[in-house]
Write an enzyme that holds these catalytic residues in place. Structure first.
Site, PDB file in Angstrom:
ATOM      1  N   SER A  10       0.812  -1.214   0.000  1.00  0.00           N
ATOM      2  CA  SER A  10       0.000   0.000   0.000  1.00  0.00           C
ATOM      3  C   SER A  10       0.848   1.267   0.000  1.00  0.00           C
ATOM      4  CB  SER A  10      -0.888  -0.005   1.242  1.00  0.00           C
ATOM      5  OG  SER A  10      -1.609   1.196   1.308  1.00  0.00           O
ATOM      6  N   ASN A  62       9.182   8.478   4.699  1.00  0.00           N
ATOM      7  CA  ASN A  62       8.149   9.188   3.959  1.00  0.00           C
ATOM      8  C   ASN A  62       7.143   9.794   4.909  1.00  0.00           C
ATOM      9  OD1 ASN A  62       5.180   8.086   3.638  1.00  0.00           O
ATOM     10  ND2 ASN A  62       6.505   6.292   3.896  1.00  0.00           N
ATOM     11  N   GLY A  65       1.330  11.328   4.380  1.00  0.00           N
ATOM     12  CA  GLY A  65       0.187  11.787   5.163  1.00  0.00           C
ATOM     13  C   GLY A  65      -1.137  11.402   4.544  1.00  0.00           C
ATOM     14  N   CYS A  73      -0.649   3.959  10.481  1.00  0.00           N
ATOM     15  CA  CYS A  73       0.048   5.002   9.746  1.00  0.00           C
ATOM     16  C   CYS A  73       0.609   6.047  10.712  1.00  0.00           C
ATOM     17  CB  CYS A  73      -0.882   5.671   8.761  1.00  0.00           C
ATOM     18  SG  CYS A  73      -0.101   7.062   7.949  1.00  0.00           S
ATOM     19  N   ASN A  76       4.130  -2.019   8.944  1.00  0.00           N
ATOM     20  CA  ASN A  76       4.122  -0.680   8.390  1.00  0.00           C
ATOM     21  C   ASN A  76       5.487  -0.021   8.679  1.00  0.00           C
ATOM     22  OD1 ASN A  76       3.175   1.898   7.442  1.00  0.00           O
ATOM     23  ND2 ASN A  76       1.117   1.245   7.994  1.00  0.00           N
ATOM     24  N   GLY A  92      11.095  -3.995   3.815  1.00  0.00           N
ATOM     25  CA  GLY A  92      12.428  -4.045   3.235  1.00  0.00           C
ATOM     26  C   GLY A  92      12.699  -5.168   2.264  1.00  0.00           C
ATOM     27  N   THR A 131       8.958  -0.315  -0.820  1.00  0.00           N
ATOM     28  CA  THR A 131      10.076   0.545  -1.205  1.00  0.00           C
ATOM     29  C   THR A 131      10.896  -0.017  -2.359  1.00  0.00           C
ATOM     30  OG1 THR A 131      10.163   1.308   1.080  1.00  0.00           O
ATOM     31  CG2 THR A 131      12.117   1.694  -0.265  1.00  0.00           C
TER      32      THR A 131
HETATM   33  C1  LIG Z   1       5.667   6.323   0.084  1.00  0.00           C
HETATM   34  C2  LIG Z   1       4.979   5.319   0.968  1.00  0.00           C
HETATM   35  C3  LIG Z   1       3.613   5.423   1.225  1.00  0.00           C
HETATM   36  C4  LIG Z   1       2.963   4.504   2.042  1.00  0.00           C
HETATM   37  N1  LIG Z   1       1.609   4.602   2.242  1.00  0.00           N
HETATM   38  C5  LIG Z   1       0.960   3.660   2.973  1.00  0.00           C
HETATM   39  C6  LIG Z   1      -0.460   3.677   3.124  1.00  0.00           C
HETATM   40  O1  LIG Z   1      -1.135   4.551   2.591  1.00  0.00           O
HETATM   41  N2  LIG Z   1      -1.056   2.705   3.882  1.00  0.00           N
HETATM   42  C7  LIG Z   1      -0.320   1.721   4.476  1.00  0.00           C
HETATM   43  O2  LIG Z   1      -0.910   0.862   5.144  1.00  0.00           O
HETATM   44  N3  LIG Z   1       1.022   1.665   4.335  1.00  0.00           N
HETATM   45  C8  LIG Z   1       1.678   2.607   3.596  1.00  0.00           C
HETATM   46  N4  LIG Z   1       3.041   2.522   3.447  1.00  0.00           N
HETATM   47  C9  LIG Z   1       3.777   1.442   4.112  1.00  0.00           C
HETATM   48  C10 LIG Z   1       4.066   0.287   3.162  1.00  0.00           C
HETATM   49  O3  LIG Z   1       2.891  -0.271   2.659  1.00  0.00           O
HETATM   50  C11 LIG Z   1       4.889  -0.786   3.875  1.00  0.00           C
HETATM   51  O4  LIG Z   1       4.164  -1.263   4.966  1.00  0.00           O
HETATM   52  C12 LIG Z   1       6.221  -0.254   4.396  1.00  0.00           C
HETATM   53  O5  LIG Z   1       6.766   0.677   3.487  1.00  0.00           O
HETATM   54  C13 LIG Z   1       7.245  -1.365   4.655  1.00  0.00           C
HETATM   55  O6  LIG Z   1       7.530  -2.095   3.494  1.00  0.00           O
HETATM   56  P1  LIG Z   1       8.761  -1.760   2.494  1.00  0.00           P
HETATM   57  O7  LIG Z   1       9.982  -1.647   3.332  1.00  0.00           O
HETATM   58  O8  LIG Z   1       8.774  -2.873   1.513  1.00  0.00           O
HETATM   59  O9  LIG Z   1       8.431  -0.455   1.850  1.00  0.00           O
HETATM   60  C14 LIG Z   1       3.702   3.458   2.632  1.00  0.00           C
HETATM   61  C15 LIG Z   1       5.069   3.358   2.388  1.00  0.00           C
HETATM   62  C16 LIG Z   1       5.723   4.259   1.570  1.00  0.00           C
HETATM   63  C17 LIG Z   1       7.201   4.109   1.337  1.00  0.00           C
END
Ligand SMILES: Cc1cc2nc3c(=O)[nH]c(=O)nc-3n(C[C@H](O)[C@H](O)[C@H](O)COP(=O)(O)O)c2cc1C
Ligand SMILES: Cc1cc2nc3c(=O)[nH]c(=O)nc-3n(C[C@H](O)[C@H](O)[C@H](O)COP(=O)(O)OP(=O)(O)OC[C@H]3O[C@@H](n4cnc5c(N)ncnc54)[C@H](O)[C@@H]3O)c2cc1C
Ligand SMILES: Cc1cc2nc3c(=O)[nH]c(=O)nc-3n(C[C@H](O)[C@H](O)[C@H](O)COP(=O)(O)OP(=O)(O)OC[C@H]3O[C@@H](n4cnc5c(N)ncnc54)[C@H](O)[C@@H]3O)c2cc1C
Ligand SMILES: Cc1cc2nc3c(=O)[nH]c(=O)nc-3n(C[C@H](O)[C@H](O)[C@H](O)COP(=O)(O)O)c2cc1C
Ligand code: FES
Ligand code: FES
Lengths: 235, 300, 300, 235
Positions: free
Chosen positions: B21, B69, B72, B129, B191, B243, B265
């Site tokens: 997401s 990030n 918001g 969040c 998250n 990650g 990411t």
């Molecule tokens: C730019 C950005 C926006 C995100 N927006 C949301 C969101 O709207 N809702 C949510 O549940 N997680 C959001 N996340 C969290 C990601 O879904 C994920 O849980 C988190 O980034 C960890 O995974 P990753 O390391 O693979 O990015 C966001 C992450 C990023 C980097």
């Protein structure tokens, strides 16, 4: 993945780099460049300075981790190019000023070339502002009518917006804002190219949002080029 | 023949890879770059009841092997989503996970209730969040505070429900156990980690909101530990993330106990990273003669 | 003229840079490589009442911008330390911080009591080591469990006392407030993040103890946030650490509220990183006309 | 910080690299090498293959992130060398076998050279085991009496410990353990060079501890060379 064709140092921190890339990119667009595996995480957005069907040229300034790495690239090294991304400068005709500050001059080489090709009757003047060393004067002269250079001062002082139908600009926010103010009550329509921080580069993550009179816009996808009014008219 | 298919709470994913997401919009943008239908599913940008403009100021900052990030929760709201995007998403051969956030309990409930009438595979309830000052953060920290919202949403929600947990929770294991007890169909975790960056020149925090969320390879070892701790304690399936940037990372999460994995990411490292991971998982299975991911799931 | 000197609970550090516990032994080894007396202080390898052999199996693993370690408190015990190392450490022009860990309350107390008779600038009470199965971890997670040990140690300890907090704590702010209330002279934070790595070929955790501690640049943004949260809520000074690998990182920690900063993992990047950071801080102060670090401490 | 003098590929994954470094290093010691800024975090321990006063030669196998980066280094590139670290092989005389498996052959070039210099009357035989391609046979022949090569098999089967006063070995644990077993009840004294994972490389962090009959020892500082008995005698 493309190969570096050449990578030349122009001054202390400005470099011009050509890479293989089949493309039909247009003026004002950019690529997400990457010359490393997973560290740093993000790719770097760099505008198109020039292009032909088989290659793209980038003008970049070495300021941090990513751009420093670009300076190390040698002929034959590989680089990942994602793009071209973003919208383009508008295809306009008439009397046009292209105003770049610092590395913000990058998109205006291809832009001048394209606008002159589009209508050779257009007048395309280029204004280049540098903090210490003037660069690429000869090159811009080949594609533009007049080339104005300012080193160490304020390039926007050199422009009379009333001479132009359109002003396109790219550079520091403060410069673009002042230029917008200067053009506002003149006949010149102004377009600005924004430089927000990007992550995905394709419109998927909303980290590059820019407030405009038309609501939030994505710099990477709806931009980087916006009518000046949309961005600065609401401030 | 190896089969990458996994079952998550009764829904079949053709492979365990889902885009996380907030990192893939509603799929359209990446859809133009690679064949997203080769993935298992997609989790939408976090939606709230009403449209939100998101945070002002810088929204992204790079850190060693991570990013912070502070978007918001910019989003068009559930109504616009349902009208403009849902049909398109449902036309894809992908499991469709709709991520829902909120300011307050009523927001969550109204959004979830509104979505009851539409075709959706999962509601992913983001109680975590860290960006919305008065919002998400608080719900996801303390188990008993979170219980309230999970219980209410569960009562109302006709779709399958997975709860997205925050790594900032006081006790992520008890949080997950609570979700199971309250009838959640699955857990999504984790998250982003609440973090700080300071612009030393300006002597100010980089982000207007001061704290922002850390994601990316930097957090993987901690996220993996949390998934493992939770997997040992709940029977409902887990969508693991944090990650993941290679198929090896994905296999680690599966061995730690995840059924599905999400890629966030890492899509910024390479837009089609999710695809590369799905292919890597398949190749790994074939060369290790693993016919079903069950054979390695949770073996740690 | 800028002065890098800082006062921490009444002790003068000639600059705010301290080598972190467990990453610099008792100073001898790095002392052979660079002039460690140019630092502000040194925190000893974690000591326990009796000598410990530490953990078996792999003890170190690299992660993106971080390392995981599972040394398991290998150390010669307080007696051997006092006999063989203390005199040498005290002969150095450095603030001498003795890090103490333990299995159980009695261990801590006996070790601390034994050290009362020696010259020591600070006892740094590690209630947070995540490596010893039956030990450190548990004390540092829940505020009320930690309170007991802090209270007992405080009663007994004649030296200045700083409590080393775990980022795995349920509520690190309340933990720090408790330490202040119980009479600690300072807070050291943070220790390593509990994390997991899996060897997918062997289908086993990399570490015999399964979980291990993550440190290094990867954790910096989260550690910095925690320091800032705590600095806003306690009046006792903080030794901040977690991923500091440049003078800019150090300045961030000071702006977030730390009085002293500790350098751990970064000494593995470059043995004299602490020195480079101390010099960087001085240069930063001079070129920004900062005469005392007070001027920027906690300005976020 | 030293400069690369040359960096040559010997086979698919073996490389020989020479770097500037004033030193008086000895046989069996190693350097912590680093050719990057902060990523990856740890430097890589690599044994000394050869040296003179102004330079060190390393034999390395590209297996992961760090060693892959070494393969990219070109003449004139910079590399950080911390060291020399660790103890050395003992200065022994008599009939000596040096037994290396895979990249474990690295320390035995300088070792053979040093032991022959120390006492030209000593017999120094080198045993090199490779999994697919034999390497550096000519070079080892220049510094040793006999050079035995085994490709794809078990080099330790080629050794008769009774022919030797000393056996020094470096390579996979399993090989060193078997060789220890083979030497145990012979006249040959055996020394092994350990390859634990390191962090600080100087004895400060205790991540490299090795259980020995004399208690925990640090591979980076008390080792990497230990009497075989100390390490394998307690298993
Ligand atoms: C730019 C950005 C926006 C995100 N927006 C949301 C969101 O709207 N809702 C949510 O549940 N997680 C959001 N996340 C969290 C990601 O879904 C994920 O849980 C988190 O980034 C960890 O995974 P990753 O390391 O693979 O990015 C966001 C992450 C990023 C980097
Ligand atoms: C659409 C667009 C076109 C651009 N065109 C050019 C160009 O043609 N030539 C050129 O030299 N530069 C251009 N830039 C700016 C360029 O992207 C940054 O200078 C570059 O990303 C800095 O990376 P770094 O690693 O050297 O710096 P660092 O400061 O180490 O970068 C850290 C992070 O911040 C981001 N960042 C830092 N500065 C900027 C910036 N000014 N704009 C956007 N992101 C930034 C980086 O991308 C990276 O994610 C453009 C930016 C955008 C958005
Ligand atoms: C005292 C000593 C001397 C050595 N001499 C040589 C030599 O002369 N030539 C040579 O090719 N190799 C030598 N090695 C092994 C060499 O250090 C590793 O192959 C190398 O560190 C692998 O790094 P990587 O980034 O390519 O691998 P990765 O697997 O990406 O490394 C990840 C981490 O694990 C560590 N690591 C991985 N494999 C080993 C290993 N086998 N031993 C120790 N640490 C490891 C790395 O240092 C790094 O910290 C020696 C090791 C030691 C301890
Ligand atoms: C190898 C290693 C050993 C450590 N041993 C101890 C210890 O004995 N006692 C302690 O309080 N902290 C110990 N730590 C934690 C560090 O002191 C520090 O809190 C942590 O590593 C975060 O800082 P850094 O990212 O700068 O390393 C150890 C860390 C490492 C990497
Ligand atoms: S950078 Fe992701 S939407 Fe613009
Ligand atoms: S690597 Fe640090 S003690 Fe050996």
């Amino acid at each position: 993945m493309g190969k570096i064709i050449w990578n030349r140092q122009l001054s202390k921190d400005f470099f011009l780099m050509k890479a293989e890339e089949k493309n039909n990119a247009e003026m004002g667009q950019f690529y997400m460049l990457r010359a490393w595996d997973k560290f740093p995480v993000l790719s770097r957005p760099i505008s198109i300075f020039d292009r032909d069907e088989e290659s793209v040229v980038f003008l970049y300034k070495a300021i941090g981790e990513g751009t420093e790495r670009f300076t190390k690239l040698k002929e034959g090294d590989e680089i990942t190019l994602e793009g071209p991304h973003g919208n383009t400068f508008p295809k306009i005709e008439g009397r046009i000023a292209l105003v770049g500050g610092g590395v913000g001059i990058a998109p205006f080489y291809l832009t001048a070339k394209t606008l002159k090709e589009y209508n050779p009757g257009s007048v395309v003047d280029v204004y280049l502002g540098f903090s210490d060393t003037a660069l690429l004067e000869k090159e811009y002269k080949e594609v533009a009518d007049e080339v104005h250079i300012n080193v160490g001062g304020y390039i926007i002082e050199d422009i009379d917006p009333n001479r132009y139908d359109y002003v396109l600009t790219c550079g520091p926010m403060i410069m673009m804002r002042l230029l917008y103010q200067k053009c506002k009550d003149t006949r010149a329509g102004i377009y600005v190219s924004m430089e927000n921080r990007l992550a995905c580069g394709v419109g998927a993550c909303l980290v590059c949002t820019c407030k405009t009179s038309g609501g939030n816009k994505k710099v990477c996808k709806d931009g980087p080029v916006f009518p000046g009014e949309e961005v600065f008219g609401i401030e | 023949m190896s089969n990458t298919k996994v079952d998550f709470a009764g829904v079949a994913f053709k492979n365990p890879v889902v885009l996380a997401s907030g990192t893939c919009g509603f799929g359209r943008e990446f859809g133009g770059i690679f064949d997203i239908e080769k993935l298992g599913g997609i989790s939408s940008k976090g939606l709230t009841l009403c449209a939100r403009d998101g945070n002002e100021g810088i929204r992204i900052w790079e850190t060693p092997s991570g990013i912070m990030n502070s978007v918001g929760m910019e989003n068009p709201g559930v109504h616009s989503f349902a009208e403009q995007d849902l049909e398109w998403i449902n036309s894809l051969n992908l499991v469709n996970i709709v991520n829902v956030g909120g300011h307050c309990c009523e927001d969550y409930l109204e959004a979830v209730e509104y979505l009851n009438q539409f075709l959706v595979d999962f509601i992913e309830l983001n109680i975590s969040c860290p960006n919305v000052k008065s919002g998400g953060m608080n719900f996801g920290i303390k188990t008993e505070v979170a219980r309230e919202i999970v219980r209410e949403v569960r009562k109302l929600c006709k779709h399958r429900l997975t709860i997205k947990l925050s790594p900032n929770a006081e006790d992520i294991v008890s949080l997950a156990e609570m979700c199971e007890a309250e009838g959640a169909d699955g857990i999504s975790m984790v998250n982003t980690f609440l973090a700080l960056a300071i612009d030393i020149k300006k002597k100010k925090p980089v982000f207007n909101n001061v704290y922002a969320g850390l994601s990316g390879p930097a957090i993987k070892p901690v996220a993996l530990r949390m998934v493992n701790q939770v997997a040992k304690r709940v029977r409902i399936p887990i969508m693991g993330m944090g990650g993941i940037a290679s198929w090896m990372d994905a296999i680690e999460f599966i061995m730690a106990g995840a059924t599905v994995i999400q890629v966030g990411t890492a899509s910024f490292i390479k837009p089609d990273m999710g695809l590369a991971i799905a292919e890597g998982i398949r190749n790994y299975m074939e060369s290790n003669k693993i016919y079903d991911l069950k054979e390695i799931r949770g073996i740690i």
